[in-house]
Design an enzyme around this catalytic site. Structure first.
Site, PDB file in Angstrom:
ATOM      1  N   GLY A  80       2.274   2.622  -2.880  1.00  0.00           N
ATOM      2  CA  GLY A  80       2.371   3.255  -4.194  1.00  0.00           C
ATOM      3  C   GLY A  80       2.982   2.335  -5.249  1.00  0.00           C
TER       4      GLY A  80
ATOM      5  N   LYS B  77       0.802  -1.237   0.000  1.00  0.00           N
ATOM      6  CA  LYS B  77       0.000   0.000   0.000  1.00  0.00           C
ATOM      7  C   LYS B  77       0.830   1.279   0.000  1.00  0.00           C
ATOM      8  CE  LYS B  77      -3.339  -1.206  -0.587  1.00  0.00           C
ATOM      9  NZ  LYS B  77      -3.714  -2.034  -1.808  1.00  0.00           N
TER      10      LYS B  77
ATOM     11  N   GLY C  35      -6.031   7.823  -2.663  1.00  0.00           N
ATOM     12  CA  GLY C  35      -4.823   8.302  -3.326  1.00  0.00           C
ATOM     13  C   GLY C  35      -4.333   9.642  -2.792  1.00  0.00           C
TER      14      GLY C  35
ATOM     15  N   THR D  93       1.599   0.153  -7.319  1.00  0.00           N
ATOM     16  CA  THR D  93       0.873   0.114  -8.595  1.00  0.00           C
ATOM     17  C   THR D  93       1.161   1.387  -9.391  1.00  0.00           C
ATOM     18  OG1 THR D  93      -0.824  -1.051  -7.337  1.00  0.00           O
ATOM     19  CG2 THR D  93      -1.418  -0.345  -9.572  1.00  0.00           C
ATOM     20  N   TRP D  94       1.192   2.481  -8.686  1.00  0.00           N
ATOM     21  CA  TRP D  94       1.455   3.785  -9.313  1.00  0.00           C
ATOM     22  C   TRP D  94       2.840   3.783  -9.972  1.00  0.00           C
ATOM     23  CZ3 TRP D  94       1.381   8.910  -5.937  1.00  0.00           C
ATOM     24  CH2 TRP D  94       1.288  10.009  -6.791  1.00  0.00           C
TER      25      TRP D  94
ATOM     26  N   SER E 108      -4.604   2.655   4.500  1.00  0.00           N
ATOM     27  CA  SER E 108      -4.799   2.037   3.192  1.00  0.00           C
ATOM     28  C   SER E 108      -4.812   0.508   3.310  1.00  0.00           C
ATOM     29  CB  SER E 108      -3.679   2.489   2.254  1.00  0.00           C
ATOM     30  OG  SER E 108      -3.843   1.947   0.972  1.00  0.00           O
TER      31      SER E 108
ATOM     32  N   MET F  88      -5.904   6.383 -13.614  1.00  0.00           N
ATOM     33  CA  MET F  88      -5.558   4.990 -13.311  1.00  0.00           C
ATOM     34  C   MET F  88      -6.787   4.236 -12.788  1.00  0.00           C
ATOM     35  SD  MET F  88      -1.656   5.099 -11.837  1.00  0.00           S
ATOM     36  CE  MET F  88      -1.632   3.348 -11.477  1.00  0.00           C
TER      37      MET F  88
ATOM     38  N   HIS G  72       6.754  -7.416  -2.430  1.00  0.00           N
ATOM     39  CA  HIS G  72       6.646  -6.751  -1.119  1.00  0.00           C
ATOM     40  C   HIS G  72       7.603  -7.378  -0.110  1.00  0.00           C
ATOM     41  CE1 HIS G  72       3.208  -4.452  -2.336  1.00  0.00           C
ATOM     42  NE2 HIS G  72       2.358  -5.445  -2.357  1.00  0.00           N
TER      43      HIS G  72
END
Ligand code: PPS
Length: 296
Positions: free
Chosen positions: A50, A48, A260, A52-53, A140, A235, A110
């Site tokens: 970031g 959690k 976000g 994916t970003w 998150s 996104m 991770h």
């Protein structure tokens, strides 16, 4: 997702001294023996933070010019496989990583630094580590654990916050994770240590720093295009990254692209929880040189 399709929530287990659930340890030996290549890029994070970003940004940096249809047709979980995961009836992250035919391979993990497969170090691979402040990370992760059945039962917010502080969540202690990765950077220079809060504050600047590390020199137009594509609302709408088909996630309970923002913790922590958290944080981070921001 109907009640019947919901996978059973796994219990939290202690594995080599760190908490996990079986979906992140069942494929352990295969993951540990993963054969990294010298040009592989590992995107490592505590959950959690970031991931994916940054995965999306790096994928566009490498492939949007040469293969513009890639991000429209190939799901992000295949473009940037999640090495550690093995959920029944889905291809394992390790198998997806082995199937990637483009180079460089971008691989998400991770894993705490001590568990990174040794081939990444042996091959001197570049590693991008993304960290996020503990309070927003906890919030998150709590909402993610409510909707993702690969996570153990989170309980209510107060219960979850205690679990987070004590490292009793999947991937263990946030404090150990961010600090041990930070320490490894001192001896392994090919780690680019990024902060979620910096990306929120100035994503162009952070993308440029990332390019510098990766040895890329995209045009200003390309950076602007990537920055726009990687905005939260864009996104969130992108069917190739929104995890709508991931069987373990019930996004009616909480969307993957939730808020976000930096500072959503203020909507969750009571005054007492915040004071206790700060006290505990001071202790756990007393030897740390990392400076996290809980607002920007
Ligand atoms: S995971 O499941 O561990 O891989 O999750 P991860 O991608 O690391 O983190 C998810 C959180 O990142 C937020 N996110 C973003 N924030 C700002 N801008 C963009 N583009 C963006 N993409 C993802 C996502 O919303 C999760 O944070 P919360 O606070 O829950 O909204």
């Amino acid at each position: 997702m109907s009640q019947l399709e919901k996978p059973q929530r796994p219990p939290l287990i202690d594995f080599h001294g760190v908490c996990f659930s079986r979906y992140f340890t069942d494929n352990w030996n295969n993951v540990q023996n993963f054969k990294a290549r010298p040009d592989d890029i590992l995107i490592a994070t505590y959950p959690k933070s970031g991931t994916t970003w940054v995965s999306f940004i790096i994928d566009l940096l490498y492939f949007d010019q040469t293969c513009p249809e890639r991000h429209l047709t190939v799901p992000l979980i295949q473009r940037v496989p999640f090495l550690d995961i093995a959920v029944p009836s889905q291809p394992s992250g390790k198998d997806l990583a082995d199937q990637v035919r483009t180079a460089p391979r971008l691989i998400k993990s991770h894993l705490p630094v001590q568990f990174v497969p040794k081939s990444f170090w042996e091959n001197n691979c570049k590693i991008v580590y993304v960290a996020r402040n503990a309070k927003d990370c906890a919030v998150s992760y709590y909402h993610f654990a409510r909707m993702d059945y690969a996570q153990p039962e989170p309980g209510d917010w107060a219960t979850y916050l205690n679990s987070f502080k004590n490292g009793k969540v999947v991937y263990g202690s946030w404090y150990d994770h961010v600090n041990n990765w930070g320490k490894r950077k001192q001896t392994y220079p090919k780690i680019h240590y990024m902060f979620y809060e910096n990306l929120i504050e100035d994503s162009s600047r952070e993308i440029l720093r990332l390019c510098d590390f990766l040895g890329l020199s995209p045009s200003t137009e390309e950076i602007d295009k990537i920055k726009a594509a990687a905005m939260f609302d864009n996104m969130k709408q992108d069917k190739m990254i929104s995890f709508f088909t991931t069987k373990t996630m019930d996004q009616r309970l909480s969307p993957f692209f939730r808020k976000g923002k930096v500072g959503d913790w203020k909507n969750h922590f009571t005054v007492a929880q915040n004071e206790e958290f700060d006290e505990d944080y001071k202790q756990k981070m007393k030897d740390s040189s990392l400076a996290f921001r809980t607002e920007v």
